[in-house]
Design an enzyme around this catalytic site. Structure first.
Site, mmCIF file in Angstrom:
data_model
loop_
_atom_site.group_PDB
_atom_site.id
_atom_site.type_symbol
_atom_site.label_atom_id
_atom_site.label_comp_id
_atom_site.label_asym_id
_atom_site.label_seq_id
_atom_site.Cartn_x
_atom_site.Cartn_y
_atom_site.Cartn_z
ATOM 1 N N CYS A 1 36.706 45.734 42.084
ATOM 2 C CA CYS A 1 36.757 46.144 40.669
ATOM 3 C C CYS A 1 36.023 45.133 39.794
ATOM 4 C CB CYS A 1 38.221 46.266 40.239
ATOM 5 S SG CYS A 1 38.400 46.657 38.492
ATOM 6 N N CYS B 1 37.770 44.428 36.358
ATOM 7 C CA CYS B 1 38.975 43.581 36.453
ATOM 8 C C CYS B 1 38.591 42.119 36.697
ATOM 9 C CB CYS B 1 39.874 43.996 37.621
ATOM 10 S SG CYS B 1 40.064 45.731 37.865
ATOM 11 N N ASP B 2 37.635 41.904 37.582
ATOM 12 C CA ASP B 2 37.383 40.541 38.075
ATOM 13 C C ASP B 2 36.056 39.936 37.639
ATOM 14 O OD1 ASP B 2 39.801 40.726 39.424
ATOM 15 O OD2 ASP B 2 38.881 41.621 41.192
#
Ligand code: NAP
Length: 302
Positions: free
Chosen positions: A130, A133-134
């Site tokens: 992701c 997200c990261d």
């Protein structure tokens, strides 16, 4: 007894919830995580009709659960562990049992693993599925993106804006992503494309420090701080594998009404056969499934 239980709270499930409850059906959505689905992992949505300014997946999905609740749809955070035919349907979660006249399965798909050495071990320690997200953790760092589809190329573009450099690693010499996305990638200075390569192994102690590639049959070492894997999806159909017909990729077979081989059980979105795996299509499926689930209930009750 509920009229309809929807399993999964992504675009297909929430759209089904909006339609079913607005049409007056007593509807419950069971979602094991937070409503929104895997599209909330996407960094950018720009091809959903009516959304003229691109949005992140999280922003885009934010009001869907509220819209469903506005029409009386109940949404609970529970993981469905079993569905049984029993005077309608019996749906079990670890803490409860629910009954419904019809079921809509909208359980979607989850990211596939690429299968290199160290992939599991380094997940969350430099291996990610992701970018939204990261990606932030790799500001001004070097990352590798694995895959040649729309997701890999779109997320490589997203990561190119945050990181110093993106190696885009693809196992063939042609991408399968949309030409417009390929063009953007080819024109992005800090994306270096490596064709005909697969990741053999992760290097590092606690966190990812590099990778060994298999490039045209030879090994090549690359120093990277993170690895983003986007190599496709696996459909989540285990729950109904003994109830309905699946195809060779475990996708649920449906007719044009989203009706599966078991009367009263419908499927919608990425989990169904021939899905184009687009949010707009999943939302359409949800509406079709909800309308036909209501028609089914009405017919049964006549
Ligand atoms: P995908 O289209 O199936 O692409 C998967 C990619 O990963 C392919 O390039 C494949 O290589 C590669 N791959 C598969 N297994 C691998 C492995 N073990 N090691 C290395 N590479 C591997 O998956 P996706 O990109 O997640 O897209 C899924 C669907 O969603 C598609 O229909 C796509 O069009 C759609 N989508 C659309 C949009 C959009 O319209 N904006 C955005 C995202 C996704 P090969 O090419 O050699 O098979």
């Amino acid at each position: 007894m509920k009229d309809i239980i929807i399993i999964g709270g992504g675009p297909a499930g929430l759209s089904a919830g909006i339609y079913a409850s607005r049409l007056g059906a007593d509807t419950l959505i069971l979602e094991k995580l937070t409503p929104g689905g895997q599209i909330t992992l996407s960094s950018e949505i720009e091809n959903y009709p009516g959304v003229c300014e691109s949005k992140s997946g999280i922003e885009f999905m934010a009001c869907w659960p509220e819209q469903a609740k506005k029409f009386g749809c109940e949404i609970l955070s529970e993981e469905v562990t079993q569905i049984k035919e029993d005077k309608g349907f019996l749906v079990k979660t670890p803490s409860n049992e629910y009954r419904a006249k019809a079921i809509i399965v909208a359980t979607g798909a989850t990211p596939k693993r690429a299968g290199f050495e160290g992939e599991e071990e380094f997940t969350g320690k430099g291996v990610s599925y992701c970018a939204v997200c990261d990606g932030f953790f790799y500001k001004d760092k070097v990352v590798a993106v694995i895959g040649g589809g729309d997701t890999a190329l779109e997320e490589a573009l997203y990561l190119s804006k945050i990181t110093k450099k993106v190696y885009l690693i693809h196992r063939r010499d042609k991408f399968r992503a949309a030409p417009v996305t390929q063009k953007k990638v080819f024109n992005t200075q800090n994306i270096e494309i490596i064709f005909n390569a697969t990741v053999k192994k992760v290097l590092g102690n606690e966190f990812v420090e590099g990778i060994i590639l298999n490039l045209n049959g030879e090994e090549k070492k690359l120093k990277v701080d993170g690895i983003f894997v986007f190599v496709g999806m696996k459909v989540n159909s285990e729950l109904v594998k003994d109830l309905v017909e699946l195809n060779e990729w475990d996708e649920i077979k449906v007719d044009l009404n989203m009706q599966t081989s078991l009367k009263g059980l419908f499927a919608a979105g990425d989990v169904r056969e021939n899905s184009v795996k687009q949010v707009v299509a999943a939302a359409g499926d949800g509406a079709v499934a909800a309308i036909n689930a209501i028609k089914y209930i009405e017919k049964e009750e006549k």
